[in-house]
Design an enzyme around this catalytic site. Structure first.
Site, PDB file in Angstrom:
ATOM      1  CG  ASN A  87     -14.376 -64.543  99.466  1.00 27.69           C
ATOM      2  OD1 ASN A  87     -14.029 -64.974 100.555  1.00 27.69           O
ATOM      3  ND2 ASN A  87     -15.498 -64.969  98.863  1.00 27.69           N
ATOM      4  CE1 TYR A 122      -9.213 -73.709  99.763  1.00 25.31           C
ATOM      5  CE2 TYR A 122      -8.095 -74.367 101.785  1.00 25.31           C
ATOM      6  CZ  TYR A 122      -8.954 -73.514 101.110  1.00 25.31           C
ATOM      7  OH  TYR A 122      -9.541 -72.472 101.783  1.00 25.31           O
ATOM      8  N   GLY A 156     -16.807 -63.977  94.587  1.00 22.48           N
ATOM      9  CA  GLY A 156     -17.425 -65.048  95.385  1.00 22.48           C
ATOM     10  C   GLY A 156     -18.263 -64.489  96.516  1.00 22.48           C
ATOM     11  CB  ALA A 157     -19.757 -61.302  97.001  1.00 21.30           C
ATOM     12  CB  THR A 166      -4.572 -72.817  95.419  1.00 20.61           C
ATOM     13  OG1 THR A 166      -5.450 -73.073  96.531  1.00 20.61           O
ATOM     14  CG2 THR A 166      -4.685 -73.943  94.406  1.00 20.61           C
ATOM     15  CB  ILE A 207     -14.992 -69.439 108.292  1.00 20.90           C
ATOM     16  CG1 ILE A 207     -13.579 -68.858 108.500  1.00 20.90           C
ATOM     17  CG2 ILE A 207     -16.062 -68.353 108.416  1.00 20.90           C
ATOM     18  CD1 ILE A 207     -13.272 -68.346 109.888  1.00 20.90           C
ATOM     19  NE  ARG A 252     -22.903 -70.643  97.377  1.00 19.17           N
ATOM     20  CZ  ARG A 252     -21.918 -71.513  97.600  1.00 19.17           C
ATOM     21  NH1 ARG A 252     -21.777 -72.065  98.793  1.00 19.17           N
ATOM     22  NH2 ARG A 252     -21.061 -71.837  96.644  1.00 19.17           N
TER      23      ARG A 252
HETATM   24  P1  NAP Z   1     -18.307 -70.976 100.075  1.00 20.91           P
HETATM   25  O1  NAP Z   1     -19.281 -70.862 101.188  1.00 20.91           O
HETATM   26  O2  NAP Z   1     -18.135 -72.271  99.387  1.00 20.91           O
HETATM   27  O3  NAP Z   1     -18.632 -69.841  98.992  1.00 20.91           O
HETATM   28  C1  NAP Z   1     -17.800 -69.759  97.865  1.00 20.91           C
HETATM   29  C2  NAP Z   1     -18.134 -68.517  97.088  1.00 20.91           C
HETATM   30  O4  NAP Z   1     -17.208 -68.442  96.003  1.00 20.91           O
HETATM   31  C3  NAP Z   1     -19.515 -68.544  96.497  1.00 20.91           C
HETATM   32  O5  NAP Z   1     -20.043 -67.243  96.512  1.00 20.91           O
HETATM   33  C4  NAP Z   1     -19.263 -69.012  95.062  1.00 20.91           C
HETATM   34  O6  NAP Z   1     -20.199 -68.478  94.131  1.00 20.91           O
HETATM   35  C5  NAP Z   1     -17.923 -68.370  94.799  1.00 20.91           C
HETATM   36  N1  NAP Z   1     -17.173 -69.015  93.732  1.00 20.91           N
HETATM   37  C6  NAP Z   1     -16.693 -70.280  93.682  1.00 20.91           C
HETATM   38  N2  NAP Z   1     -16.052 -70.493  92.529  1.00 20.91           N
HETATM   39  C7  NAP Z   1     -16.120 -69.344  91.829  1.00 20.91           C
HETATM   40  C8  NAP Z   1     -15.663 -68.936  90.561  1.00 20.91           C
HETATM   41  N3  NAP Z   1     -14.979 -69.769  89.762  1.00 20.91           N
HETATM   42  N4  NAP Z   1     -15.915 -67.666  90.159  1.00 20.91           N
HETATM   43  C9  NAP Z   1     -16.594 -66.814  90.946  1.00 20.91           C
HETATM   44  N5  NAP Z   1     -17.068 -67.147  92.154  1.00 20.91           N
HETATM   45  C10 NAP Z   1     -16.833 -68.396  92.587  1.00 20.91           C
HETATM   46  O7  NAP Z   1     -16.848 -70.577 100.572  1.00 20.91           O
HETATM   47  P2  NAP Z   1     -16.358 -69.704 101.843  1.00 20.91           P
HETATM   48  O8  NAP Z   1     -16.157 -70.631 102.978  1.00 20.91           O
HETATM   49  O9  NAP Z   1     -17.180 -68.490 101.991  1.00 20.91           O
HETATM   50  O10 NAP Z   1     -14.881 -69.343 101.315  1.00 20.91           O
HETATM   51  C11 NAP Z   1     -14.567 -68.090 100.766  1.00 20.91           C
HETATM   52  C12 NAP Z   1     -13.061 -67.990 100.667  1.00 20.91           C
HETATM   53  O11 NAP Z   1     -12.492 -68.166 101.958  1.00 20.91           O
HETATM   54  C13 NAP Z   1     -12.436 -69.071  99.782  1.00 20.91           C
HETATM   55  O12 NAP Z   1     -11.351 -68.526  99.079  1.00 20.91           O
HETATM   56  C14 NAP Z   1     -11.937 -70.089 100.792  1.00 20.91           C
HETATM   57  O13 NAP Z   1     -10.868 -70.838 100.296  1.00 20.91           O
HETATM   58  C15 NAP Z   1     -11.525 -69.172 101.925  1.00 20.91           C
HETATM   59  N6  NAP Z   1     -11.470 -69.856 103.209  1.00 20.91           N
HETATM   60  C16 NAP Z   1     -12.582 -70.424 103.764  1.00 20.91           C
HETATM   61  C17 NAP Z   1     -12.464 -71.050 105.002  1.00 20.91           C
HETATM   62  C18 NAP Z   1     -13.633 -71.686 105.678  1.00 20.91           C
HETATM   63  O14 NAP Z   1     -13.416 -72.360 106.700  1.00 20.91           O
HETATM   64  N7  NAP Z   1     -14.860 -71.542 105.217  1.00 20.91           N
HETATM   65  C19 NAP Z   1     -11.227 -71.095 105.653  1.00 20.91           C
HETATM   66  C20 NAP Z   1     -10.121 -70.510 105.054  1.00 20.91           C
HETATM   67  C21 NAP Z   1     -10.259 -69.881 103.840  1.00 20.91           C
HETATM   68  P3  NAP Z   1     -21.543 -69.293  93.611  1.00 20.91           P
HETATM   69  O15 NAP Z   1     -22.166 -69.909  94.815  1.00 20.91           O
HETATM   70  O16 NAP Z   1     -22.362 -68.218  93.013  1.00 20.91           O
HETATM   71  O17 NAP Z   1     -21.087 -70.275  92.611  1.00 20.91           O
END
Ligand code: NAP
Length: 246
Positions: free
Chosen positions: A89, A154, A11-12, A157, A187, A14
């Site tokens: 991630n 969520y 998931g890199a 998981t 974040i 974005r």
């Molecule tokens: P995001 O901005 O929605 O980005 C998600 C990333 O994951 C994208 O690069 C997307 O790829 C990729 N992805 C989604 N489904 C996928 C799959 N089935 N296979 C491969 N790649 C996949 O999310 P983020 O906020 O950066 O979150 C990243 C991690 O941090 C997640 O695990 C999230 O639960 C965790 N997190 C986030 C927050 C927050 O506040 N943002 C807080 C706690 C934890 P594409 O765009 O190419 O599809």
């Protein structure tokens, strides 16, 4: 470990994963930049990093699909050699009342957020076991440590990912492999921007440090756990939330 050090960040394309991949690449890791849909964003990051002299390759795979993960790991090994650092991630999130959660939604969240980590770990583990070295960092959430109304699926998981981290750390410690977890707070990424400006302002105000976290804040925590500075740390959850959780 000797020679080139290879890392895979799922998931890199974005958000947090993108910042993690960039930080690791700039620290000398040859990085696999996994994406599912946003090839444009993944390739843009790889081009940026290569222009800086870093090693990176974009790798498409849905982490929920084992065959795609196995193929991705093979492509990364062909490019840079076996993986010694894995950052799980990739994740999906969303809000729904529990009574509205469908089987499809429940299964998809578990397939990506939990099984995704199982697939990647099982794909890279043979090499790590052979080397008796390696590092795995899972990205959970504060909602894996605390209940979250309207995010039951969520939260389940992310709790499970912490269980995976703690148990696997015990199992793999005798093999010299460390397994840790980062639990981000709120974040500023696409994942939370869907909540809208007003909610984000309220969440920032609710955060004792008075702001949302940045992807770079989480990349720093991941980089620490991945580094030799953390060589005696395993099975831990590092919360990076600006003080959000009591
Ligand atoms: P995001 O901005 O929605 O980005 C998600 C990333 O994951 C994208 O690069 C997307 O790829 C990729 N992805 C989604 N489904 C996928 C799959 N089935 N296979 C491969 N790649 C996949 O999310 P983020 O906020 O950066 O979150 C990243 C991690 O941090 C997640 O695990 C999230 O639960 C965790 N997190 C986030 C927050 C927050 O506040 N943002 C807080 C706690 C934890 P594409 O765009 O190419 O599809």
């Amino acid at each position: 470990m000797s020679g080139r050090k290879t890392a895979l960040v799922t998931g890199a394309s974005r958000g947090i994963g993108r910042a993690v991949a960039a930080r690791l690449a700039r620290a000398g890791w040859a990085v696999g930049v996994n994406y599912r849909e946003r090839r444009d964003k993944a390739e843009e990051l790889v081009a940026l990093l290569r222009a800086e002299g870093c090693e990176a390759v974009a790798l498409q795979a849905d982490v929920a699909v084992r065959a795609q993960v196995d193929g991705m790991v093979r492509r990364l090994e062909d490019a840079f050699g076996a993986v010694s650092l894995l950052v799980n991630n990739a994740g999906v999130a969303g809000q729904a009342l529990f009574q509205d959660v469908t089987d499809e939604l429940w299964e998809r969240y578990f397939a990506v957020n939990l099984n995704g980590a199982r697939h990647t770990i099982q794909a890279v583990l043979p090499h790590m076991l052979h080397e008796k070295a390696g590092c795995i960092v899972n990205v959970s959430s504060i909602w894996g440590q605390h209940g979250a109304s309207c995010e039951v699926t969520y939260s389940c998981t992310k709790h499970a990912l912490i269980g995976l981290t703690r148990s696997l750390a015990m199992e793999l410690a005798p093999s010299g492999i460390r397994v840790n977890c980062v639990a981000p707070g709120v974040i500023d990424t696409d994942m939370v921007r869907v909540l809208g400006e007003e909610t984000l302002r309220a969440l920032a105000a609710e955060t004792p440090l008075g702001r949302l976290g940045t992807p770079e804040d989480i990349a720093a925590a991941v980089a620490f756990l991945a580094s030799d500075e953390a060589s005696f740390i395993t099975g831990q959850v590092l919360t990076a939330d600006g003080g959000f959780l009591p």
